[in-house]
Design an enzyme around this catalytic site. Structure first.
Site, PDB file in Angstrom:
ATOM      1  N   GLU A   1      -6.208  -3.132  -2.727  1.00  0.00           N
ATOM      2  CA  GLU A   1      -4.864  -2.327  -3.737  1.00  0.00           C
ATOM      3  C   GLU A   1      -4.169  -3.524  -3.210  1.00  0.00           C
ATOM      4  O   GLU A   1      -4.409  -3.985  -2.615  1.00  0.00           O
ATOM      5  CB  GLU A   1      -4.554  -1.121  -3.574  1.00  0.00           C
ATOM      6  CG  GLU A   1      -3.974  -1.304  -1.943  1.00  0.00           C
ATOM      7  CD  GLU A   1      -4.730  -1.675  -0.262  1.00  0.00           C
ATOM      8  OE1 GLU A   1      -6.090  -1.348  -0.316  1.00  0.00           O
ATOM      9  OE2 GLU A   1      -3.479  -2.027   0.353  1.00  0.00           O
TER      10      GLU A   1
ATOM     11  N   LYS B   1      -0.186 -10.881   5.112  1.00  0.00           N
ATOM     12  CA  LYS B   1      -1.191 -10.642   4.900  1.00  0.00           C
ATOM     13  C   LYS B   1      -2.563 -10.837   4.975  1.00  0.00           C
ATOM     14  O   LYS B   1      -3.833 -10.418   5.341  1.00  0.00           O
ATOM     15  CB  LYS B   1      -1.251 -10.379   3.323  1.00  0.00           C
ATOM     16  CG  LYS B   1      -0.236  -9.313   3.325  1.00  0.00           C
ATOM     17  CD  LYS B   1      -0.368  -7.821   2.818  1.00  0.00           C
ATOM     18  CE  LYS B   1       0.706  -6.945   3.011  1.00  0.00           C
ATOM     19  NZ  LYS B   1       1.949  -6.989   1.692  1.00  0.00           N
TER      20      LYS B   1
ATOM     21  N   SER C   1       7.899 -11.849   7.701  1.00  0.00           N
ATOM     22  CA  SER C   1       6.809 -11.282   6.850  1.00  0.00           C
ATOM     23  C   SER C   1       6.318 -12.477   5.525  1.00  0.00           C
ATOM     24  O   SER C   1       5.128 -12.810   5.823  1.00  0.00           O
ATOM     25  CB  SER C   1       6.916 -10.439   6.308  1.00  0.00           C
ATOM     26  OG  SER C   1       7.359  -9.725   5.167  1.00  0.00           O
TER      27      SER C   1
END
Ligand code: PLP
Length: 393
Positions: free
Chosen positions: A117, A95, A382
């Site tokens: 969010e 991210k 990830s």
């Protein structure tokens, strides 16, 4: 190293990938989104911007992330299996790649209030981190249920100086947090909405994919060194909204010999009514500003998604993935809670790597696909599993 774009499936000028994408937003937000599109388009050819972005990824995030050859997984499944170690990024997941890119855009646009969010809290932590770094105010919307199941990340965000606002409507998870963030944005158009996945109105899906494309750009170079070819035979990534998958697939869309495998969470099972396998159970509709595949009932009400993993618990999927799956370019596979938990434990015990629950879905797909001995497979790992320890134990 600058980011390349030529190997990517681009949307048209209005942000459509075939029938999916676009910008379905209130008029009030139109100027924001158009300004963002212009600033983003400029940064694509702005060498100064790219240099700054790449420098931060290198010195602050810790890129390039390793491409790790797992001998144990290769032995177990056949083929040659690599893990792209996005879990080793600063803050523990992919991210941050996107958060850094967008915060630089926000800075260019003169914005100082950032909203975001978050589901698992990874995007919230990444955003709060970049806000601390760049001296910006940070407000994170998070579903009440996610706040309860991801406490360590909530504490991290707060310690980083962010305000965490609980979303208490609907299923009290990511979809609802996104609704709250959009509502806040409409009332505060001077804020910058830092979306965490390849979802939302154009240009977000294209932009987030671009900022994550560094993953497959590195993969190509690393595979060249390790195997003598930049191309694997398969790339596997989990899909919540689809940003880590978009990054891992980006530079392979135009390489038809590379199979792209998107892994969705089927929760308690596809027929259980408790699932988040959007590409299988979904149909076209508008969600959070774009036309995409989403889980809905006959009257168009969004069905509450479910997955043990907060990062995959989303009723939609990025428009790029909806398009690519419909076209047959990307294959979708679904994995249950139990299969993901088993895969997480297996990798932990075989390789000493504790994966995030989301990433464990991608690993579990190795059980579900046919693997030949000459396959070269990259699984995009990830994120790391620190946040999921309670579930695992
Ligand atoms: C957020 C998250 C995901 C899901 O988001 P995508 O946009 O689909 O990548 C997957 N893995 C981890 C570790 C995450 O934090």
């Amino acid at each position: 190293m600058l980011l390349k774009t030529e190997s990517y499936t681009k949307p048209d000028d209005l942000g459509f990938y075939g029938e999916f994408g676009g910008a379905f937003i209130p008029e009030l937000l139109r100027p924001n989104v158009e300004e963002l599109d212009q600033v983003f388009m400029k940064c694509l050819s702005d060498e100064q911007f790219q240099k700054e972005y790449i420098q931060i990824l290198k010195d602050y995030v810790g890129r390039p992330t390793p491409l790790y050859h797992s001998e144990k997984l290769s032995e177990k499944y056949g083929g040659t299996i690599y893990l792209k170690r996005e879990d080793l990024n600063h803050t523990g997941a992919h991210k941050i790649n996107n958060a850094i890119g967008q915060i630089l855009l926000a800075k260019k646009m003169g914005r100082t209030k950032i909203i975001a969010e978050t589901g698992a809290g990874q995007h919230g932590v990444a955003t709060a981190t970049t806000c601390a770094l760049m001296n910006m105010e940070c407000i994170v919307f998070m579903g009440e249920i996610d706040i309860a199941r991801q406490t360590p990340n909530v504490k991290r965000m707060q310690f980083l100086g962010a305000t965490v606002i609980p979303a208490t409507s609907g299923s009290k998870t990511l979809k609802d947090a996104t609704n709250e963030a959009i509502r806040f944005w409409i009332n505060n158009p001077d804020s910058y909405y830092l979306i965490g996945s390849v979802v939302g109105p154009h240009p977000y899906p294209e932009m987030v994919a671009y900022f994550q494309s560094v993953i497959s750009q590195e993969m190509r170079e690393q595979l060249q060194q390790k195997t003598g070819s930049q191309l694997p035979t398969k790339v596997i990534a989990c899909v919540g909204g689809g940003s880590n998958a978009a990054g891992a697939f980006y530079h392979y869309y135009r390489e038809p010999e590379v199979k792209l495998i998107a892994v969705e969470a089927s929760g308690l099972g596809l027929d259980s009514g408790k699932s988040a396998a959007t590409s299988i159970l979904g149909s076209p509709g508008v969600l959070h500003g774009s036309m995409t595949l989403l889980m809905q009932d006959e009257s168009g009400q969004v069905t509450e998604p479910y997955s043990i993993s907060a990062g995959l618990d989303y009723p939609g999927i990025g428009p790029l993935h909806a398009y690519s799956i419909n076209e047959g370019r990307t294959q979708s596979v679904s994995v249950t809670d139990q299969q993901a938990l088993a895969a997480a434990k297996a990798l932990t015990r075989s390789d000493g790597i504790i994966p995030a629950l989301e990433s464990a879905h991608a690993l579990a797909a190795l059980e579900k696909i046919t693997i030949e001995s000459n396959d070269v497979i990259v699984v995009n790992l990830s994120g790391r599993g620190d946040k999921d320890m309670e579930h695992y134990l």
